[in-house]
Design an enzyme around this catalytic site. Sequence first.
Site, PDB file in Angstrom:
ATOM      1  N   TYR A  64     -15.076-112.168  63.051  1.00  0.00           N
ATOM      2  CA  TYR A  64     -14.899-111.812  61.649  1.00  0.00           C
ATOM      3  C   TYR A  64     -16.123-112.225  60.824  1.00  0.00           C
ATOM      4  CZ  TYR A  64     -13.137-111.967  56.858  1.00  0.00           C
ATOM      5  OH  TYR A  64     -12.993-111.791  55.505  1.00  0.00           O
ATOM      6  N   SER A 106     -18.195-111.920  52.762  1.00  0.00           N
ATOM      7  CA  SER A 106     -17.328-113.098  52.802  1.00  0.00           C
ATOM      8  C   SER A 106     -18.162-114.364  52.721  1.00  0.00           C
ATOM      9  CB  SER A 106     -16.508-113.114  54.096  1.00  0.00           C
ATOM     10  OG  SER A 106     -15.818-114.339  54.247  1.00  0.00           O
TER      11      SER A 106
END
Length: 338
Positions: A213, A198
Amino acid sequence: MTTNQPWPWHEPPAPAWFLTLVLLGAVYSAVISIRGLAYVLLCLRRPIDLRRRYGAWAVVTGPTSGIGRSMALELAGRGINLVLLDLDAANLREISDLISSRHGVKTRTVVFDLSLVGTAQGDEAMRRFREAVDGLDVGVLVNNAGVARPYALYLHETDVEAWLRMIRVNLWALTEITAAVLPGMVARGRGAVVNMGSASSEAVPSFPLYTIYASTKRYIAQFSRSLYVEYKSKGIDVQCQAPSFVATGLLPRGTVPMVLALTMPTPDAYARAAALWIGYGPLCSPVASHQLLWCLTTLVVPEAALDWFLLQLGQWQRVELRNRKIRAAKGSVGVDGN
């Protein structure tokens, strides 16, 4: 005729700070140009035959929605047979039937709740996965499955089990699946591992209110880079792809500002770009708009400004999600998401 004006070579030299700024500007322009040129050249080149280069089968985790679904269809369109892992048997049957009817490739499915990895149920699912890939020429592994919930919360505001579930799926399961597939790739001397990271851990200095996350995604980047170094000489390409926002159900609709929404590709567009980048370096962001954002965040915008903006973004999402829950309780609308 005489003049009192000095010749140009008599002018005093430019100050050091000016020369430094010129040098920094030149370096910045060169970096932008090189990145842009590399991206254009890659897009213009003839696509690699992934089946011929790596093998006849691919494993895709989380293939029933979003990027995973599009990646599975993209690979099937390139003639690659698929082993599909997901927690929902009905969804697996649906995507398996769609792939077989549309592209005519073989599929195998394994029901696997990756949040149970490390438990007795998870061990049983891992055994079934090993049986499913036994004897197959698995050339590509796409570790796509991931958990983003809980959204926009401080660390102390949710149950520890929710964080542990995210860690099991995003980090632990990815590691076990990779470890199960690599021995066959080593024996055959070829393969590609694509781990879905990400931009939240690579393109920005922090991702407040999504701390766990982003931290799991940072693990994926380091894991991929180290494996890239370890296995490159064995004919295996390991890559972390670090996209920014993609138009999936990972985040609820309407919780991404319009300025960022304009840079969001569809999952199909992302998958087409992602397939082109397989085998090209240990870390990439395949979509042009995401690359531009990455350049801006790493070369232009100060870290303190990014920290402030991302915290404000998280706070805004907190309010929006809370308002949606209130409206849902009143029976007006539900909360979107995966």
